[in-house]
Design a protein around this motif. Structure first.
Motif, PDB file in Angstrom:
ATOM      1  N   ARG A  52       0.669  -1.331  -0.041  1.00  0.00           N
ATOM      2  CA  ARG A  52      -0.136   0.278   0.291  1.00  0.00           C
ATOM      3  C   ARG A  52       0.891   1.215  -0.108  1.00  0.00           C
ATOM      4  NH1 ARG A  52      -5.223   0.199   1.380  1.00  0.00           N
ATOM      5  NH2 ARG A  52      -5.178  -1.622   1.120  1.00  0.00           N
ATOM      6  N   HIS A  54       0.363   5.628   0.812  1.00  0.00           N
ATOM      7  CA  HIS A  54       0.344   6.214   1.270  1.00  0.00           C
ATOM      8  C   HIS A  54       0.374   8.026   0.513  1.00  0.00           C
ATOM      9  CE1 HIS A  54      -2.195   4.531   4.823  1.00  0.00           C
ATOM     10  NE2 HIS A  54      -2.851   4.082   2.912  1.00  0.00           N
ATOM     11  N   LYS A  69      -1.043   8.196  -8.430  1.00  0.00           N
ATOM     12  CA  LYS A  69      -1.577   7.833  -7.674  1.00  0.00           C
ATOM     13  C   LYS A  69      -2.187   6.885  -9.287  1.00  0.00           C
ATOM     14  CE  LYS A  69      -6.722   6.434  -6.419  1.00  0.00           C
ATOM     15  NZ  LYS A  69      -6.525   5.762  -5.583  1.00  0.00           N
ATOM     16  N   GLU A  73      -0.568   2.943  -9.209  1.00  0.00           N
ATOM     17  CA  GLU A  73      -1.817   2.217  -9.651  1.00  0.00           C
ATOM     18  C   GLU A  73      -1.530   0.956 -10.955  1.00  0.00           C
ATOM     19  OE1 GLU A  73      -5.402   3.218  -8.293  1.00  0.00           O
ATOM     20  OE2 GLU A  73      -4.803   2.507  -5.964  1.00  0.00           O
ATOM     21  N   ASP A  81      -3.674   5.636  -1.294  1.00  0.00           N
ATOM     22  CA  ASP A  81      -4.336   6.294  -1.105  1.00  0.00           C
ATOM     23  C   ASP A  81      -3.864   8.026  -1.233  1.00  0.00           C
ATOM     24  OD1 ASP A  81      -7.084   5.059  -0.765  1.00  0.00           O
ATOM     25  OD2 ASP A  81      -5.199   4.101   1.756  1.00  0.00           O
ATOM     26  N   GLU A  83      -3.983  12.114  -0.367  1.00  0.00           N
ATOM     27  CA  GLU A  83      -4.586  12.228   1.192  1.00  0.00           C
ATOM     28  C   GLU A  83      -4.157  13.215   1.034  1.00  0.00           C
ATOM     29  OE1 GLU A  83      -6.712  10.234   3.788  1.00  0.00           O
ATOM     30  OE2 GLU A  83      -6.917  11.836   5.082  1.00  0.00           O
ATOM     31  N   TYR A  88      -5.586  14.315   6.915  1.00  0.00           N
ATOM     32  CA  TYR A  88      -4.713  12.166   7.240  1.00  0.00           C
ATOM     33  C   TYR A  88      -3.951  12.617   8.297  1.00  0.00           C
ATOM     34  CZ  TYR A  88      -1.490   8.986   6.552  1.00  0.00           C
ATOM     35  OH  TYR A  88      -0.622   8.341   6.246  1.00  0.00           O
ATOM     36  N   THR A  99       3.295  -0.644   4.792  1.00  0.00           N
ATOM     37  CA  THR A  99       2.817   0.453   3.629  1.00  0.00           C
ATOM     38  C   THR A  99       3.961   1.104   3.570  1.00  0.00           C
ATOM     39  OG1 THR A  99       0.434   0.711   4.728  1.00  0.00           O
ATOM     40  CG2 THR A  99       1.034   2.950   3.540  1.00  0.00           C
TER      41      THR A  99
END
Ligand code: F6R
Length: 366
Positions: A52, A54, A69, A73, A81, A83, A88, A99
């Protein structure tokens, strides 16, 4: 010091081909076999095992994260994610042990972004920073740092920092994709080749300036404007709307084109300027039907697409053409006319372009 330009912002917009080039230097492997990011001191297996990511940032840097992102991906198949740092840092964030935390900050001094970085580090997470300032707080405190070589950005409105953040994020996405075996070597090579050509194409896009200056002059008294697009174009639309608000003080809203009919279409009336981005082939027809919806309400539509998509001109009032490249790279080019639009609108309205009201270059307070 402004190098013959009337404002730093215009100078910095024009410095983008060089800024992109400088950010790429030394980072494309010989034979375009991969990405050289020696600054990543990741332990063996780190890229392969992360589950993951962030991405945390504010403002324009957050918008760069939204593009990142999509790239990460797609190319590296890791869920990402993105943010806003001020959200956050006060949320009970759910991270997995594997992560990766990425913070993006031009200045490297933004208080909320720095606080999010510190919280992640306290939690034992490895933090990668993408920043433009060597020796900034963010650069010093992160575990790994990718410097964007945009050079000093003086105008409050961020331009070349954003485009170089995009370049850094795409390099990272390609690097991760290759490491994780989710991106084929020939696809990576094709992208690296296109990246290599990007400074030259960015230079060509600067030639749209007179067209944008004319458009800005005509619409400088508009009350509301809309920026629409899908996918990567939506992320760029958000940045275009922010730029316009920030320095021209014209209200602007960015909308995912498919979301218009869920409310915002009520605001589209005769003569309302709509800037419609349609650079992504797999979304082209869908965006086109949204453009027809706003045209049916007599909006004035400025479209943007790649050279060769001649049918857009039949639907919209005016078109900005981008030189051909891989569609995945479109954000780096598509943002340039939007920066120019904001710039010329601010000039036409007599605003203080480099120092818009109420804003500071570096937000070191919460
Ligand atoms: C808008 C702008 C701001 C910054 C934001 C984050 O043009 O410049 O939205 O992007 O304040 O700043 P950095 O990237 O320095 O953390």
């Amino acid at each position: 010091e402004r190098g013959g330009y009337p404002h730093f912002m215009l100078k910095e917009i024009h410095e983008q081909p060089k800024a992109i080039r400088d950010t790429l230097i030394g980072r494309i492997a010989e034979g375009r076999d991969g990405v050289e990011l020696a600054e990543l001191g990741w332990p063996a297996g780190f890229a392969e095992n992360m589950d993951r990511i962030h991405i945390v940032a504010c403002g324009t840097s957050w918008h760069a994260g939204l593009v990142g992102k999509v790239w990460i991906e797609q190319l590296a198949r890791v869920p990402v994610d993105v943010e806003i740092a001020s959200e956050y840092r006060y949320r009970d964030v759910l991270r997995t042990p594997r992560t990766l935390m990425v913070v993006i900050s031009q200045s490297g001094e933004t208080a909320d972004t720095l606080a999010a970085l510190r919280a992640a580090k306290e939690g034992g997470y490895r933090v990668l920073a993408i920043t433009n300032v060597v020796g900034s707080s963010v650069a010093r405190e992160a575990d790994d740092v990718i410097i964007t070589w945009a050079g000093p950005e003086i105008a409050v409105a961020s331009t070349k920092a954003y485009t170089t953040q995009l370049v850094a994020l795409l390099l990272l996405a390609i690097h991760l994709g290759l490491a994780r075996g989710t991106l084929a070597a020939d696809k990576a090579r094709e992208m690296l080749q296109a990246l290599d050509n990007l400074p030259q194409l960015a230079d060509q896009v600067l030639d749209t300036a007179p067209q944008l200056a004319q458009f800005a002059e005509r619409y400088k008294d508009a009350h509301d404007t809309f920026f629409i697009g899908r996918g990567l174009d939506y992320a760029v639309a958000l940045e275009g709307a922010l730029k316009l608000k920030e320095i021209s003080y014209i209200h602007a809203e960015a909308y995912a084109a498919g979301e218009l009919k869920h409310g915002t279409l009520a605001l589209i009336t005769e003569g309302v300027p709509v800037i419609a981005l349609a650079t992504q082939p797999h979304l082209y027809e869908k965006t086109m039907s949204n453009i027809k919806e706003v045209k049916a309400r007599d909006a004035f539509v400025l479209g943007m697409t790649f050279v060769g998509n001649e049918d857009l001109a039949q639907v919209v009032d005016e078109v900005i053409y981008l030189p051909q490249t891989l569609p995945v790279l479109a954000p780096v080019l598509a943002v340039i006319p939007l920066q120019l639009l904001a710039y010329y609108a601010a000039v036409a309205r007599g605003n203080d372009v480099d120092k818009p009201r109420n804003l500071a270059k570096s937000v070191t307070v919460e």
